[in-house]
Design a protein around this motif. Structure first.
Motif, PDB file in Angstrom:
ATOM      1  N   ARG A   1      -4.434  -2.489  -0.121  1.00  0.00           N
ATOM      2  CA  ARG A   1      -4.588  -2.578   1.487  1.00  0.00           C
ATOM      3  C   ARG A   1      -5.793  -1.844   1.936  1.00  0.00           C
ATOM      4  O   ARG A   1      -6.587  -2.394   2.817  1.00  0.00           O
ATOM      5  CB  ARG A   1      -3.312  -1.759   1.907  1.00  0.00           C
ATOM      6  CG  ARG A   1      -1.849  -2.553   1.874  1.00  0.00           C
ATOM      7  CD  ARG A   1      -1.609  -3.484   2.929  1.00  0.00           C
ATOM      8  NE  ARG A   1      -0.534  -4.196   2.679  1.00  0.00           N
ATOM      9  CZ  ARG A   1      -0.216  -5.399   3.181  1.00  0.00           C
ATOM     10  NH1 ARG A   1      -1.357  -5.748   4.123  1.00  0.00           N
ATOM     11  NH2 ARG A   1       0.527  -6.239   2.796  1.00  0.00           N
ATOM     12  N   GLN A   2      -6.168  -0.751   1.231  1.00  0.00           N
ATOM     13  CA  GLN A   2      -7.480  -0.307   1.789  1.00  0.00           C
ATOM     14  C   GLN A   2      -8.670  -0.836   1.448  1.00  0.00           C
ATOM     15  O   GLN A   2      -9.483  -1.130   2.080  1.00  0.00           O
ATOM     16  CB  GLN A   2      -7.761   1.166   0.863  1.00  0.00           C
ATOM     17  CG  GLN A   2      -8.696   2.012   1.358  1.00  0.00           C
ATOM     18  CD  GLN A   2      -8.570   2.565   2.763  1.00  0.00           C
ATOM     19  OE1 GLN A   2      -7.413   2.608   3.376  1.00  0.00           O
ATOM     20  NE2 GLN A   2      -9.859   2.750   3.474  1.00  0.00           N
TER      21      GLN A   2
ATOM     22  N   LYS B   1      -8.770  -3.726   4.131  1.00  0.00           N
ATOM     23  CA  LYS B   1      -9.146  -3.174   5.361  1.00  0.00           C
ATOM     24  C   LYS B   1     -10.729  -2.936   5.300  1.00  0.00           C
ATOM     25  O   LYS B   1     -11.559  -3.272   6.271  1.00  0.00           O
ATOM     26  CB  LYS B   1      -8.738  -1.636   5.618  1.00  0.00           C
ATOM     27  CG  LYS B   1      -6.984  -1.854   5.974  1.00  0.00           C
ATOM     28  CD  LYS B   1      -6.572  -0.420   6.339  1.00  0.00           C
ATOM     29  CE  LYS B   1      -4.818  -0.614   6.456  1.00  0.00           C
ATOM     30  NZ  LYS B   1      -4.361   0.695   6.716  1.00  0.00           N
TER      31      LYS B   1
ATOM     32  N   SER C   1     -11.015   5.325  -1.355  1.00  0.00           N
ATOM     33  CA  SER C   1     -11.586   6.162  -0.476  1.00  0.00           C
ATOM     34  C   SER C   1     -12.522   7.299  -0.765  1.00  0.00           C
ATOM     35  O   SER C   1     -13.096   7.827   0.252  1.00  0.00           O
ATOM     36  CB  SER C   1     -10.449   6.654   0.704  1.00  0.00           C
ATOM     37  OG  SER C   1      -9.636   5.861   1.153  1.00  0.00           O
TER      38      SER C   1
ATOM     39  N   GLU D   1      -2.306   0.378  -7.030  1.00  0.00           N
ATOM     40  CA  GLU D   1      -1.106   0.693  -6.150  1.00  0.00           C
ATOM     41  C   GLU D   1      -1.361  -0.093  -4.767  1.00  0.00           C
ATOM     42  O   GLU D   1      -2.464  -0.571  -4.535  1.00  0.00           O
ATOM     43  CB  GLU D   1      -0.967   2.214  -5.521  1.00  0.00           C
ATOM     44  CG  GLU D   1      -0.467   3.138  -6.806  1.00  0.00           C
ATOM     45  CD  GLU D   1      -0.633   4.639  -6.596  1.00  0.00           C
ATOM     46  OE1 GLU D   1      -0.738   4.869  -5.510  1.00  0.00           O
ATOM     47  OE2 GLU D   1       0.024   5.587  -7.188  1.00  0.00           O
ATOM     48  N   GLU D   2      -0.188  -0.389  -4.310  1.00  0.00           N
ATOM     49  CA  GLU D   2      -0.204  -1.324  -3.249  1.00  0.00           C
ATOM     50  C   GLU D   2      -1.303  -0.836  -2.070  1.00  0.00           C
ATOM     51  O   GLU D   2      -1.814  -1.409  -1.435  1.00  0.00           O
ATOM     52  CB  GLU D   2       1.253  -1.441  -2.422  1.00  0.00           C
ATOM     53  CG  GLU D   2       1.179  -2.348  -1.456  1.00  0.00           C
ATOM     54  CD  GLU D   2       0.907  -3.831  -1.742  1.00  0.00           C
ATOM     55  OE1 GLU D   2       0.600  -4.562  -0.631  1.00  0.00           O
ATOM     56  OE2 GLU D   2       0.929  -4.316  -2.683  1.00  0.00           O
ATOM     57  N   ASP D   3      -1.163   0.652  -1.793  1.00  0.00           N
ATOM     58  CA  ASP D   3      -1.938   1.151  -0.825  1.00  0.00           C
ATOM     59  C   ASP D   3      -3.304   0.966  -1.040  1.00  0.00           C
ATOM     60  O   ASP D   3      -4.291   0.957  -0.284  1.00  0.00           O
ATOM     61  CB  ASP D   3      -1.466   2.589  -0.593  1.00  0.00           C
ATOM     62  CG  ASP D   3      -0.346   2.954  -0.116  1.00  0.00           C
ATOM     63  OD1 ASP D   3       0.280   2.140   0.655  1.00  0.00           O
ATOM     64  OD2 ASP D   3       0.342   3.925  -0.376  1.00  0.00           O
ATOM     65  N   ALA D   4      -3.820   0.960  -2.378  1.00  0.00           N
ATOM     66  CA  ALA D   4      -5.235   0.803  -2.557  1.00  0.00           C
ATOM     67  C   ALA D   4      -5.734  -0.510  -2.558  1.00  0.00           C
ATOM     68  O   ALA D   4      -6.583  -0.551  -1.919  1.00  0.00           O
ATOM     69  CB  ALA D   4      -5.320   0.997  -4.166  1.00  0.00           C
TER      70      ALA D   4
ATOM     71  N   THR E   1      -5.513   4.457  -7.018  1.00  0.00           N
ATOM     72  CA  THR E   1      -4.661   4.879  -5.708  1.00  0.00           C
ATOM     73  C   THR E   1      -5.847   4.649  -4.452  1.00  0.00           C
ATOM     74  O   THR E   1      -6.581   4.265  -4.757  1.00  0.00           O
ATOM     75  CB  THR E   1      -4.317   6.461  -5.689  1.00  0.00           C
ATOM     76  OG1 THR E   1      -5.628   7.175  -5.768  1.00  0.00           O
ATOM     77  CG2 THR E   1      -3.774   6.526  -6.926  1.00  0.00           C
ATOM     78  N   GLN E   2      -5.088   4.785  -3.469  1.00  0.00           N
ATOM     79  CA  GLN E   2      -5.875   4.614  -1.989  1.00  0.00           C
ATOM     80  C   GLN E   2      -6.930   5.851  -1.937  1.00  0.00           C
ATOM     81  O   GLN E   2      -7.842   5.517  -1.308  1.00  0.00           O
ATOM     82  CB  GLN E   2      -4.802   5.047  -0.873  1.00  0.00           C
ATOM     83  CG  GLN E   2      -5.337   4.593   0.436  1.00  0.00           C
ATOM     84  CD  GLN E   2      -4.500   4.732   1.259  1.00  0.00           C
ATOM     85  OE1 GLN E   2      -3.297   4.906   1.404  1.00  0.00           O
ATOM     86  NE2 GLN E   2      -5.067   4.783   2.820  1.00  0.00           N
ATOM     87  N   ASP E   3      -6.461   6.944  -2.174  1.00  0.00           N
ATOM     88  CA  ASP E   3      -7.601   8.000  -2.342  1.00  0.00           C
ATOM     89  C   ASP E   3      -8.840   7.557  -3.239  1.00  0.00           C
ATOM     90  O   ASP E   3     -10.020   8.229  -3.182  1.00  0.00           O
ATOM     91  CB  ASP E   3      -7.001   9.440  -2.847  1.00  0.00           C
ATOM     92  CG  ASP E   3      -6.016   9.921  -1.681  1.00  0.00           C
ATOM     93  OD1 ASP E   3      -6.117   9.422  -0.615  1.00  0.00           O
ATOM     94  OD2 ASP E   3      -5.491  10.684  -2.195  1.00  0.00           O
TER      95      ASP E   3
END
Length: 404
Positions: free
Chosen positions: A349-350, A353, A396, A344-347, A391-393
């Motif tokens: 990005r994370q 970062k 993280s 996913e895009e958010d992943a 995913t982003q989670d």
């Protein structure tokens, strides 16, 4: 009749190793073969210039635009640095392989390159990509391991030995190769003033680099290591070897800022990294002298290219766009087990970062991904014919990946 023996090695006459006898001497088949190999080897080395000229006829000189297109496939951003390197490489090999096209007395000197940019910004990757697609040997050396001749550490000439090894021992091919010397900023002297003591891994290394970078015939040990009297040495002409030096040059932006009258003190230093990209692009030769490089070395590194610090958007592009992008590599690894991998895009990005927070540049992306994907890769054979979504989670470490 006395049994024949070889006058060279003493071997007896056998069906497997027959002996040829003459009026005054005898020689066996093994010695004849050995003599033939020696003579053919000498002939090849004597006719090396002919071999080299054949290579020159078949060497395709790519234009600067073609070279930049190749770099664009593997390196994200850094357009200015790509242009500088493409022009330098084009002019360098045009100077070698097309110098006889015009009949005059003008000699074109080579233009070596200095790449300045933060760690992980793509300095080494630029040199590796150029060398790979030109099909020329590349040697990568770390300036921090080099010391002045006679002291503990690597002699500067050892970087030429590595180039010969990269060329599989072909001296003519090595003499048109590329040497990339990384961490050259780490051999800067501590101040502009010359020291009265020996600086064997700083200024001493810079002085030793002058000769090979400018172009001269150097004697190098065939297997590296220290040179010593009585040792056989290989003569290599470095005139047509392109030298690319790279370094992070931490603190150089402060020197440039002082020159421009800017304030280098105060509390608002949070945004300095964002402003440094523009500042470092204005670097000039005398700024590098203030940093600690000797003027003679800077004078031999004619083209200076600065690389920007990689932004979050660039990090995401690095993960997904280049031909050998990390995400593409993982997708291929999963496909080998008949598993579909999606991010996913958010992943993404994370992950970007995290790399920026660790200040490791693009090279830090792999270690982050390896950590994120470890448990998933461990159970990968169980996910056959399924889709794994990161995913982003997951990045993280707050949740498990989606399996469908």
């Amino acid at each position: 009749m006395a049994k024949l023996e070889c006058d060279f090695c003493g071997a007896p006459d056998t069906s497997d190793n027959p002996i040829i006898s003459g009026d005054n001497a005898c020689i066996c088949k093994s010695c004849v073969n050995a003599a033939h190999e020696i003579m053919v080897g000498n002939q090849v080395s004597e006719e090396g210039s002919e071999t080299s000229s054949i290579t020159r006829e078949h060497f395709e000189i790519k234009t600067p635009a073609q070279l930049k297109d190749i770099l664009d496939d593997y390196v994200i951003g850094q357009n200015r640095a790509k242009k500088v390197l493409s022009v330098a490489v084009y002019n360098h090999y045009k100077r070698i392989f097309r110098k006889d096209e015009l009949e005059d007395d003008v000699e074109i000197n080579k233009s070596n390159v200095l790449l300045i940019g933060p760690t992980g910004s793509g300095k080494t990757l630029l040199a590796q990509t150029i060398a790979k697609y030109l099909d020329v040997p590349l040697a990568i050396a770390d300036a921090t391991s080099l010391t002045e001749a006679g002291y503990v550490g690597d002699d500067v000439e050892n970087v030429v030995t590595r180039l010969i090894q990269a060329a599989d021992g072909d001296i003519q091919r090595a003499e048109t190769g590329i040497i990339f010397i990384d961490e050259v900023d780490k051999v800067a002297r501590m101040s502009e003033n010359r020291s009265i003591t020996r600086d064997v891994s700083g200024e001493g290394v810079q002085q030793a680099l002058l000769k090979i970078i400018e172009g001269s015939v150097v004697n190098v040990p065939p297997k590296g290591g220290r040179k010593h009297p009585g040792q056989d040495a290989i003569q290599v002409d470095t005139t047509n070897i392109l030298f690319i030096c790279g370094g992070a040059f931490d603190g150089l932006e402060e020197i440039v800022k002082k020159k421009k009258g800017g304030n280098v003190l105060g509390f608002n230093q949070e945004k300095k990294s964002k402003d440094n990209n523009g500042i470092i692009a204005d670097v000039e030769a005398h700024d590098l002298v203030k940093y600690g490089l000797i003027p003679e070395l800077i004078g031999r590194l004619h083209m200076i290219a600065t690389l920007n610090e990689i932004s979050e958007d660039d990090m995401v592009h690095i993960l997904t766009e280049p031909k050998n992008a990390l995400i593409k590599q993982y997708i291929k690894l999963f496909q080998m087990d008949n598993v579909t991998l999606e991010f996913e895009e958010d992943a993404l990005r994370q992950i970007a970062k995290l790399a920026i927070e660790r200040k490791t540049g693009a090279r830090g992306l792999r270690s982050i991904l390896e950590d994120v994907m470890l448990d998933i890769m461990y159970d990968l054979p169980e996910y056959k014919d399924k889709t794994v979504t990161i995913t982003q989670d997951v990045v993280s470490k707050k949740n498990e990946p989606k399996i469908a």
